[in-house]
Scaffold this motif. Structure first.
Motif, PDB file in Angstrom:
ATOM      1  N   ALA A  40       0.948  -1.261   0.293  1.00  0.00           N
ATOM      2  CA  ALA A  40       0.065  -0.291   0.136  1.00  0.00           C
ATOM      3  C   ALA A  40       0.521   1.394   0.157  1.00  0.00           C
ATOM      4  CB  ALA A  40      -0.770  -0.279   1.051  1.00  0.00           C
ATOM      5  N   GLN A  41       1.811   1.385   0.523  1.00  0.00           N
ATOM      6  CA  GLN A  41       2.783   2.522   0.833  1.00  0.00           C
ATOM      7  C   GLN A  41       3.785   2.637  -0.208  1.00  0.00           C
ATOM      8  OE1 GLN A  41       5.363   2.382   4.098  1.00  0.00           O
ATOM      9  NE2 GLN A  41       6.305   4.584   3.674  1.00  0.00           N
ATOM     10  N   HIS A  42       3.979   1.850  -1.121  1.00  0.00           N
ATOM     11  CA  HIS A  42       4.412   1.910  -2.135  1.00  0.00           C
ATOM     12  C   HIS A  42       3.814   2.282  -3.208  1.00  0.00           C
ATOM     13  CE1 HIS A  42       6.761   1.184  -5.757  1.00  0.00           C
ATOM     14  NE2 HIS A  42       5.838   0.949  -6.409  1.00  0.00           N
ATOM     15  N   VAL A  43       2.141   1.844  -3.225  1.00  0.00           N
ATOM     16  CA  VAL A  43       1.267   1.819  -4.732  1.00  0.00           C
ATOM     17  C   VAL A  43       0.818   4.252  -4.551  1.00  0.00           C
ATOM     18  CG1 VAL A  43      -0.781   2.138  -5.365  1.00  0.00           C
ATOM     19  CG2 VAL A  43       0.477  -0.627  -5.282  1.00  0.00           C
ATOM     20  N   ILE A  44       0.794   4.258  -2.883  1.00  0.00           N
ATOM     21  CA  ILE A  44       0.406   5.153  -2.460  1.00  0.00           C
ATOM     22  C   ILE A  44       1.327   6.738  -2.826  1.00  0.00           C
ATOM     23  CG2 ILE A  44      -0.559   6.699  -0.401  1.00  0.00           C
ATOM     24  CD1 ILE A  44      -2.617   4.355   0.282  1.00  0.00           C
ATOM     25  N   GLU A  45       2.331   5.576  -2.463  1.00  0.00           N
ATOM     26  CA  GLU A  45       3.724   7.448  -1.690  1.00  0.00           C
ATOM     27  C   GLU A  45       4.765   7.586  -3.672  1.00  0.00           C
ATOM     28  OE1 GLU A  45       5.730   7.565   1.208  1.00  0.00           O
ATOM     29  OE2 GLU A  45       3.313   7.299   2.674  1.00  0.00           O
ATOM     30  N   ASP A  46       5.249   6.327  -4.069  1.00  0.00           N
ATOM     31  CA  ASP A  46       6.079   6.094  -4.923  1.00  0.00           C
ATOM     32  C   ASP A  46       6.028   5.296  -5.812  1.00  0.00           C
ATOM     33  OD1 ASP A  46       7.987   6.770  -2.688  1.00  0.00           O
ATOM     34  OD2 ASP A  46       8.147   5.052  -1.839  1.00  0.00           O
ATOM     35  N   CYS A  47       4.738   4.499  -6.523  1.00  0.00           N
ATOM     36  CA  CYS A  47       4.598   3.507  -7.661  1.00  0.00           C
ATOM     37  C   CYS A  47       4.934   4.829  -8.864  1.00  0.00           C
ATOM     38  CB  CYS A  47       3.376   3.002  -7.052  1.00  0.00           C
ATOM     39  SG  CYS A  47       3.412   2.208  -9.316  1.00  0.00           S
ATOM     40  N   ASN A  48       5.374   4.748 -10.342  1.00  0.00           N
ATOM     41  CA  ASN A  48       5.848   5.204 -11.157  1.00  0.00           C
ATOM     42  C   ASN A  48       4.185   5.162 -11.611  1.00  0.00           C
ATOM     43  OD1 ASN A  48       8.343   6.401 -10.288  1.00  0.00           O
ATOM     44  ND2 ASN A  48       9.340   5.133 -11.358  1.00  0.00           N
ATOM     45  N   MET A  49       3.469   3.993 -11.526  1.00  0.00           N
ATOM     46  CA  MET A  49       2.814   3.970 -12.455  1.00  0.00           C
ATOM     47  C   MET A  49       1.456   5.102 -12.428  1.00  0.00           C
ATOM     48  SD  MET A  49       2.381  -0.461 -12.822  1.00  0.00           S
ATOM     49  CE  MET A  49       1.516  -0.371 -11.741  1.00  0.00           C
ATOM     50  N   PHE A  50       1.792   5.665 -11.354  1.00  0.00           N
ATOM     51  CA  PHE A  50       0.640   6.431 -10.540  1.00  0.00           C
ATOM     52  C   PHE A  50       0.891   7.607 -10.513  1.00  0.00           C
ATOM     53  CE2 PHE A  50      -0.433   2.366  -8.850  1.00  0.00           C
ATOM     54  CZ  PHE A  50      -1.651   1.691  -9.514  1.00  0.00           C
ATOM     55  N   HIS A  51       2.540   8.037 -10.580  1.00  0.00           N
ATOM     56  CA  HIS A  51       2.799   8.904 -10.488  1.00  0.00           C
ATOM     57  C   HIS A  51       2.068  10.574 -10.594  1.00  0.00           C
ATOM     58  CE1 HIS A  51       5.374  12.415 -10.247  1.00  0.00           C
ATOM     59  NE2 HIS A  51       4.974  12.349 -11.034  1.00  0.00           N
ATOM     60  N   ARG A  52       0.891  10.271 -13.014  1.00  0.00           N
ATOM     61  CA  ARG A  52       0.731  11.448 -12.471  1.00  0.00           C
ATOM     62  C   ARG A  52      -0.823  11.626 -11.689  1.00  0.00           C
ATOM     63  NH1 ARG A  52       1.312  10.584 -18.756  1.00  0.00           N
ATOM     64  NH2 ARG A  52       2.595  12.010 -18.454  1.00  0.00           N
ATOM     65  N   LYS A  53      -1.865  10.365 -11.626  1.00  0.00           N
ATOM     66  CA  LYS A  53      -2.701  10.482 -10.686  1.00  0.00           C
ATOM     67  C   LYS A  53      -2.379  11.390  -9.140  1.00  0.00           C
ATOM     68  CE  LYS A  53      -5.293   7.373 -12.905  1.00  0.00           C
ATOM     69  NZ  LYS A  53      -6.277   6.058 -12.501  1.00  0.00           N
ATOM     70  N   ARG A  54      -1.133  10.653  -8.313  1.00  0.00           N
ATOM     71  CA  ARG A  54      -0.627  10.964  -7.353  1.00  0.00           C
ATOM     72  C   ARG A  54      -0.741  13.000  -7.660  1.00  0.00           C
ATOM     73  NH1 ARG A  54       3.654   8.570  -7.064  1.00  0.00           N
ATOM     74  NH2 ARG A  54       3.028   6.393  -6.758  1.00  0.00           N
ATOM     75  N   MET A  55      -0.178  13.376  -8.207  1.00  0.00           N
ATOM     76  CA  MET A  55       0.414  14.758  -8.514  1.00  0.00           C
ATOM     77  C   MET A  55      -0.695  15.313  -8.777  1.00  0.00           C
ATOM     78  SD  MET A  55       3.630  15.088  -8.277  1.00  0.00           S
ATOM     79  CE  MET A  55       3.673  13.821  -7.630  1.00  0.00           C
ATOM     80  N   THR A  56      -1.547  15.208 -10.239  1.00  0.00           N
ATOM     81  CA  THR A  56      -3.368  15.821 -10.007  1.00  0.00           C
ATOM     82  C   THR A  56      -3.768  15.224  -8.534  1.00  0.00           C
ATOM     83  OG1 THR A  56      -3.175  15.124 -11.771  1.00  0.00           O
ATOM     84  CG2 THR A  56      -5.273  15.763 -11.103  1.00  0.00           C
ATOM     85  N   LEU A  57      -3.795  14.485  -7.583  1.00  0.00           N
ATOM     86  CA  LEU A  57      -4.716  14.875  -6.374  1.00  0.00           C
ATOM     87  C   LEU A  57      -3.995  15.441  -5.256  1.00  0.00           C
ATOM     88  CD1 LEU A  57      -6.154  13.259  -4.737  1.00  0.00           C
ATOM     89  CD2 LEU A  57      -5.231  11.455  -3.828  1.00  0.00           C
TER      90      LEU A  57
END
Length: 86
Positions: A40-57
């Motif tokens: 969970a921590q990797h996906v939420i904080e670090d995973c490159n696959m979710f980088h754009r979505k994370r930045m948008t959020l």
């Protein structure tokens, strides 16, 4: 508490680390980096696959997505709703 929040907080969601424990996944590593365990921590904080979505959020809720800021996110209904869409 919504089930998605509970799964994220406990790491018992669809993360490969969790699924691997039950032999439902062939590897516990993330497809973004074969050296990183997909929890969970990797996906939420670090995973490159979710980088754009994370930045948008992060821009949308004005809070960095990290364990340290989780109480702030969980304490605000608007932020929780946006986080759950992430």
């Amino acid at each position: 508490m919504k089930s998605q929040v509970a799964q994220t907080l406990t790491g018992h969601g669809g993360f490969t680390q969790h699924l691997f424990r039950f032999k439902l996944q062939g590897s516990l590593y993330c497809v973004c980096d074969s050296a990183k365990i997909q929890d969970a921590q990797h996906v939420i904080e670090d995973c490159n696959m979710f980088h754009r979505k994370r930045m948008t959020l992060e821009a949308g809720i004005n809070v960095q997505i990290s364990r340290r800021h989780f109480p702030e996110i969980m304490g605000d209904k608007v932020k929780i709703d946006k986080f759950l869409k992430f």
